[in-house]
Design an enzyme around this catalytic site. Structure first.
Site, PDB file in Angstrom:
ATOM      1  N   TYR A 146       0.813  -1.220   0.000  1.00 17.15           N
ATOM      2  CA  TYR A 146       0.000   0.000   0.000  1.00 17.15           C
ATOM      3  C   TYR A 146       0.848   1.273   0.000  1.00 17.15           C
ATOM      4  CZ  TYR A 146      -3.979  -2.919   0.989  1.00 17.15           C
ATOM      5  OH  TYR A 146      -4.954  -3.860   0.898  1.00 17.15           O
TER       6      TYR A 146
ATOM      7  N   LYS B 151       3.320 -14.244   5.607  1.00 20.24           N
ATOM      8  CA  LYS B 151       3.559 -15.211   4.539  1.00 20.24           C
ATOM      9  C   LYS B 151       5.082 -15.357   4.404  1.00 20.24           C
ATOM     10  CE  LYS B 151       1.965 -17.713   1.116  1.00 20.24           C
ATOM     11  NZ  LYS B 151       1.349 -19.025   1.348  1.00 20.24           N
TER      12      LYS B 151
ATOM     13  N   ASP C 274      -2.105 -18.476   4.660  1.00 21.50           N
ATOM     14  CA  ASP C 274      -3.077 -19.420   4.077  1.00 21.50           C
ATOM     15  C   ASP C 274      -3.654 -20.354   5.139  1.00 21.50           C
ATOM     16  OD1 ASP C 274      -0.111 -20.207   2.576  1.00 21.50           O
ATOM     17  OD2 ASP C 274      -0.893 -21.499   4.135  1.00 21.50           O
TER      18      ASP C 274
ATOM     19  N   ASP D 261      -5.927  -6.751   5.249  1.00 20.95           N
ATOM     20  CA  ASP D 261      -7.044  -6.352   4.390  1.00 20.95           C
ATOM     21  C   ASP D 261      -7.916  -7.577   4.091  1.00 20.95           C
ATOM     22  OD1 ASP D 261      -8.605  -4.825   2.704  1.00 20.95           O
ATOM     23  OD2 ASP D 261      -7.332  -5.191   0.966  1.00 20.95           O
TER      24      ASP D 261
END
Ligand code: ATP
Length: 401
Positions: free
Chosen positions: A149, A216, A265, A289
């Site tokens: 972002y 991640k 995940d 988000d």
């Protein structure tokens, strides 16, 4: 004369008559704000009988600010928000005219509100796709200032991309084809550390037992993986009295907070299969988000999801509903004010007016549990008859007493 809230080392100093700026916002903003102000003022009267009152002070942003002043985000608004520390806002239209950044992003940047905080909790009467939605009760701390972002992106056919591809090949040996666009994902120690610190402080203050760092890092070691490592370091360095890492206690934290991490995940599986495992979630901007929308969908959707943008270190907080301006339902008595009401409830907790916050929470929950819901919820609740914004507000006011 009302008084401003101040911030010192001991924390927020809140007078009994604080000045709190509000931005009504665009679209359904004025409708949900009117309902919220009425309910908050009524709750304060019921609980404090005039001993404590809020002096609401309107500041402008968005379409109305533009129409009245020619500026989408006037300087006086930023000055007032900075001076008064705690404020609340409705949704804002992002100007379509080229070159103007989202006003929400501008506000967060200007005020350095680095943590986006979203509680997600189910209660009876809310529609949910889960079989046991009552297991969902978490607060997400999403880093608000960096990650993809940050806005560092260049198009595949730009001169900047051509130069960068050349530089990356020469310095790192990275081969990118001529038709590759490039974006940067900056994740810093400073931003990661302060975000995890804010989440940990919240867990300690609110006596939560579990904190999960979501990342991640298996794929992005030096950004997402670093976020996890820096986060763990903060816990070890600053919260050892209150918290322990999963690996440091073999999963048995005693009476301390258990801090663990999840790959993003796996986290999406967890929030569906074992949501009770997660109470405070600290994560990077993009993961946050995705996660906050997925969790909101499990407890009734954006019409009931409140949020806050915080800077703990400066004592600043800006409360807001998660939803946007909803132009399709403006002025039709269809807007659900619950998200805004719960944002105000968060604000009251922040300033320590817990009795009033509890009272609003109980009144809204009782209203929804009795099946009195606006159309966005009624569509997904068996046998519910939708009521309008005004009737919903009146029902909440009846419960406020
Ligand atoms: P923006 O462009 O400002 O983000 P948007 O309409 O694209 O606005 P949202 O306002 O977040 O996005 O919501 C999408 C849809 O969800 C709306 O069009 C509206 O139908 C519904 N919605 C959102 N908030 C509410 C609410 N508080 N009450 C009822 N319905 C809502």
């Amino acid at each position: 004369m009302p008084h401003p809230i101040t911030f010192a080392q001991a924390g927020l100093q809140v007078p009994d008559d604080p000045i709190i700026p509000f931005i009504q916002g665009d679209g359904i903003g004025p409708e949900v704000w009117a309902a919220t102000r009425q309910v908050v003022d009524a709750a304060l009267w019921t609980i404090y009988r005039g001993r404590r009152t809020i002096h609401w002070s309107e500041v402008l942003a968005g379409q109305r600010a533009y129409d009245e002043t020619g500026s989408w985000l006037p300087d006086e608004t930023l000055t007032s928000l900075t001076a008064h520390l705690i404020a609340i806002k409705g949704p804002l239209t992002t100007p379509v005219a080229g070159g103007i950044r989202s006003l929400n992003v501008q506000l967060r940047r200007e005020l350095d509100l680095y943590a986006n905080v979203r509680p997600v909790r189910w209660f009876p009467g809310l529609p949910s796709p889960l079989r046991q939605p009552e297991l969902v009760s978490a607060v997400i701390f999403r880093e608000n200032t960096e990650d993809v972002y940050a806005g560092y992106e260049v198009a595949a056919d730009s001169e900047e991309a051509r130069l960068l591809r050349g530089l990356l090949k020469a310095t790192c040996g990275w081969e990118l084809t001529d038709d590759t666009g490039i974006g940067l994902k900056p994740i810093s120690r400073t931003a990661s550390t302060r975000l995890v610190r804010a989440a940990m402080r919240y867990a300690v203050d609110r006596k939560r037992q579990r904190v999960t760092l979501v990342h991640k890092g298996n794929i992005m070691k030096y950004t997402e993986g670093a976020f996890r490592d820096w986060g763990y370091q903060v816990v070890r360095d600053e919260f050892a009295d209150h918290a322990v890492l999963f690996d440091d206690c073999d999963g048995d934290p005693g009476d301390r907070i258990l801090v663990q991490d999840r790959i993003a995940d796996a986290m999406f599986q967890d929030i569906l299969l074992s949501p009770e495992r997660h109470q405070v979630i600290a994560t990077t901007n993009l993961n946050g988000d995705y996660l906050s929308d997925a969790l909101a969908a499990q407890i009734g959707g954006i019409g009931v999801s409140p949020g806050a943008n915080l800077n703990d270190e400066l004592g600043r907080a800006l409360y807001e509903a998660v939803h946007g301006t909803a132009p399709d339902i403006v002025g039709r008595d269809l807007a659900n004010p619950t998200a805004m009401l719960f944002s105000a409830e968060m604000l009251l907790r922040r300033i320590g007016w817990t009795d009033a916050a509890d009272h609003i929470e109980t009144a809204v929950e009782a209203t929804i549990a009795a099946g009195a819901v606006t159309a966005d919820l009624a569509a997904r609740v068996d046998g519910a008859r939708p009521i309008g914004t005004r009737e919903f507000t009146d029902t909440v006011l009846t419960h406020i007493g």
